[in-house]
Scaffold this active site. Structure first.
Site, mmCIF file in Angstrom:
data_model
loop_
_atom_site.group_PDB
_atom_site.id
_atom_site.type_symbol
_atom_site.label_atom_id
_atom_site.label_comp_id
_atom_site.label_asym_id
_atom_site.label_seq_id
_atom_site.Cartn_x
_atom_site.Cartn_y
_atom_site.Cartn_z
ATOM 1 C CG ASN A 8 58.385 68.806 31.967
ATOM 2 O OD1 ASN A 8 58.004 68.377 30.880
ATOM 3 N ND2 ASN A 8 58.155 70.027 32.347
ATOM 4 C CG ASP A 9 62.877 68.723 30.118
ATOM 5 O OD1 ASP A 9 61.855 69.228 29.624
ATOM 6 O OD2 ASP A 9 63.717 69.369 30.762
ATOM 7 C CB VAL A 10 63.190 62.044 31.381
ATOM 8 C CG1 VAL A 10 64.506 62.700 31.719
ATOM 9 C CG2 VAL A 10 62.273 61.999 32.576
ATOM 10 C CB VAL A 11 57.855 61.601 30.328
ATOM 11 C CG1 VAL A 11 58.369 60.577 31.311
ATOM 12 C CG2 VAL A 11 57.466 62.883 31.041
#
Lengths: 93, 452
Positions: B380-383
């Protein structure tokens, strides 16, 4: 003088550590960490001296517990690292 | 004297092997051999320690070694690859605790000022590593909530704690025979380890694990000073340095300073809600299959959700089918995907994905526009494109994998609940994004069945 000499070793080892690890690819970060973690079990060497003093006092018992804990770290760490690294394969091999 | 000299020379050999082993650990082709060499170095060091003249009674040592070998061996053999982060945390903790005990035991024989200061350090660092790792373990294994635990006055409490540790440390140095100071230092250090890790959220765990890894080395190093042993200093500081580097890499990958990770819970900043335009477009497994069948270039971006769903083997199956269908398949790996550095690489290696198909973020991003389908599995956060576009976002400036630049993005997600850090993700609302809801493993297996 002893202090200076030990600090010398410390400084050189830290620089060496930085140099060695800096180029490790991200793929190997986990095995590197658990492999390094196993090395930190080196404290077992310090523990052996207290555990083997034969004095039967508190320090003796503390040493024995430390030997057990550090051995968990050493045996578990190397083994699990080996298990992981055995799985890393190049394409076609 | 000659025996002593000889033993110390062998320690030098052991140190050399540790260094060589670590060097070999730096390349996938030689890493396994490097680990074995490092293990040999450890064995040599242990044998030398056993031969030392001060060791007269082997019963306690043998008992400790047997117990440790059984526990460590069983743990290493039985642990699932998905639980590796918590395993590493526990191993760290046991190493740190051992260093604490070595320092403690050394106090009865070493009481000059320099030794006591180093004993104090080994107890402090060992104690923090011990309890900090335990909390990290509880958070990683979800026996405890991964949310940051923050209360008002936390910094004041922590400052007082640090001050109290220092005062007790000074008192211990002045009067090493008063064991009350020793016990106070031990108790406060352990408490400090707890206090240091509870405000850190689950998504920041890669930083914490590498930092604790570094501490366990530094604790061994301090213990080495306390008992006057070179090999402890060398090996301990090698580990300390390597842990520091990993910590630094993890921090850079999140565009945050170490101080920021350690002292400000992620959750605290994310209370403001950013309005996201657009609507969510769900897709069925069947429709997803039609798009994938036509794709010639597919990138899979895994995250912690893949580990939770144990989906790595299903992912590999899908990869093979796509390749049979003449598509090029690569994996885009973010440095902090998962709960420890390199977590995804280990899981995919377990599923027999060759490591040359795992592409690092900096390399995959420039190729993103030529990708037909990017499949995001439990990340989630890394994309999150908000890291590039929304200046008010708490993760603004963090390098991310730009999946939104691919022609189509599939996001495999359990539900619309926001990610670990609780940050809104505009990716889900983009025109080219399709949401494939459900358990990641089920969804992937569904796609595999469509191909079959």
């Amino acid at each position: 003088m002893e202090i200076v000499y030990l600090t010398f070793i410390l400084m050189l080892a830290i620089f060496l550590g930085f140099e060695l690890i800096n180029k490790v690819p991200a793929t190997l970060h986990t095995p590197l960490m658990s492999g390094a973690n196993a090395i930190s079990g080196i404290t077992v060497v310090g523990a052996i001296a207290s555990a083997g003093s034969g004095s039967g006092d508190a320090a003796n018992i503390l040493g024995a517990i430390a030997v057990a804990l550090a051995t968990i770290n050493v045996v578990g760490g190397y083994w699990v690292t080996d298990r992981m690294l055995a799985m890393f394969k190049k394409k076609g091999s | 004297m000659t025996l002593d000299l000889a033993l110390n020379m062998i320690y030098v050999v052991s140190a050399g092997l540790f260094i060589y082993g670590l060097k070999l650990l730096g390349s996938p082709a030689t890493a396994r051999r490097g680990n074995a060499i490092s293990a040999v170095a450890m064995l040599i060091a242990i044998i030398v320690a056993l031969l030392d003249q001060s060791v007269v009674d082997y019963r306690w040592i043998i008992g400790g070694v047997i117990i440790g070998t059984i526990i460590g061996g069983l743990a290493a053999r039985l642990i699932a690859m998905t639980s590796m982060p918590e395993m590493v945390a526990l191993f760290n903790g046991s190493g740190g605790t051992a260093s604490l005990l070595v320092g403690w035991a050394a106090l009865s024989t070493h009481n000059d000022t320099f030794s006591v200061v180093t004993i104090f350090l080994s107890i402090l660092i060992g104690g923090v590593t011990c309890s900090g790792s335990l909390i990290a373990y509880l958070k990683l294994s979800e026996k405890m909530s991964g949310k940051p635990i923050i209360f008002s006055g936390q910094r004041i409490v922590n400052s007082i704690l640090v001050l109290a540790i220092l005062v007790c440390g000074v008192m211990l140095t002045i009067d090493p025979s008063n064991l009350n100071y020793l016990y106070a230092v031990i108790a406060l250090s352990v408490l400090f380890g707890v206090m240091a890790v509870i405000p850190i959220g689950g998504a920041d765990m890669p930083v914490v694990i590498s930092l604790l890894n570094s501490y366990s080395g530094l604790a061994a190093c301090a213990a080495g000073f306390a008992v006057n042993n070179n090999i402890l200093i060398v090996a301990g500081s090698l580990v300390g340095a390597s842990g520091m580097i990993l910590t630094n890499i993890m921090c850079k990958a999140m565009n945050r300073s170490l101080v920021n990770v350690l002292f400000s819970g992620f959750g605290a900043v994310s209370t403001e809600t950013t309005k996201v335009e657009g609507e969510i477009k769900p897709i069925s497994v069947e429709d997803a299959f039609y798009i994938l069948e036509a794709a010639t270039n597919v990138v899979i971006v895994p995250g912690y959700g893949m580990a939770v769903a144990q989906a790595q083997h299903a992912v590999k199956e899908l990869q093979l089918l796509l390749e049979k269908n003449d598509a090029e398949v690569n994996y885009g790996i973010h440095p902090v995907a998962g709960r420890m550095p390199g977590h995804m690489n280990v899981l995919l290696a377990e599923a027999d994905v060759p490591y040359d198909q795992l592409i690092e973020m900096e390399e995959i991003n420039p190729r993103m526009d030529s990708v037909d389908v990017a499949i995001v599995i439990g990340a989630n956060d890394v994309v999150n494109p908000a890291a590039r576009e929304v200046e008010s976002s708490p993760i603004y400036g963090m390098p991310v994998i730009n999946v939104d630049q691919a022609r189509t993005v599939f996001v495999l997600k359990r539900s619309m609940a926001s990610g670990f850090a609780g940050i809104e993700n505009p990716l889900f609302y983009k025109d080219n994004t399709r949401m494939l809801f459900g358990d990641a493993k089920e969804s992937i297996s569904g796609l595999v069945r469509e191909f079959g």
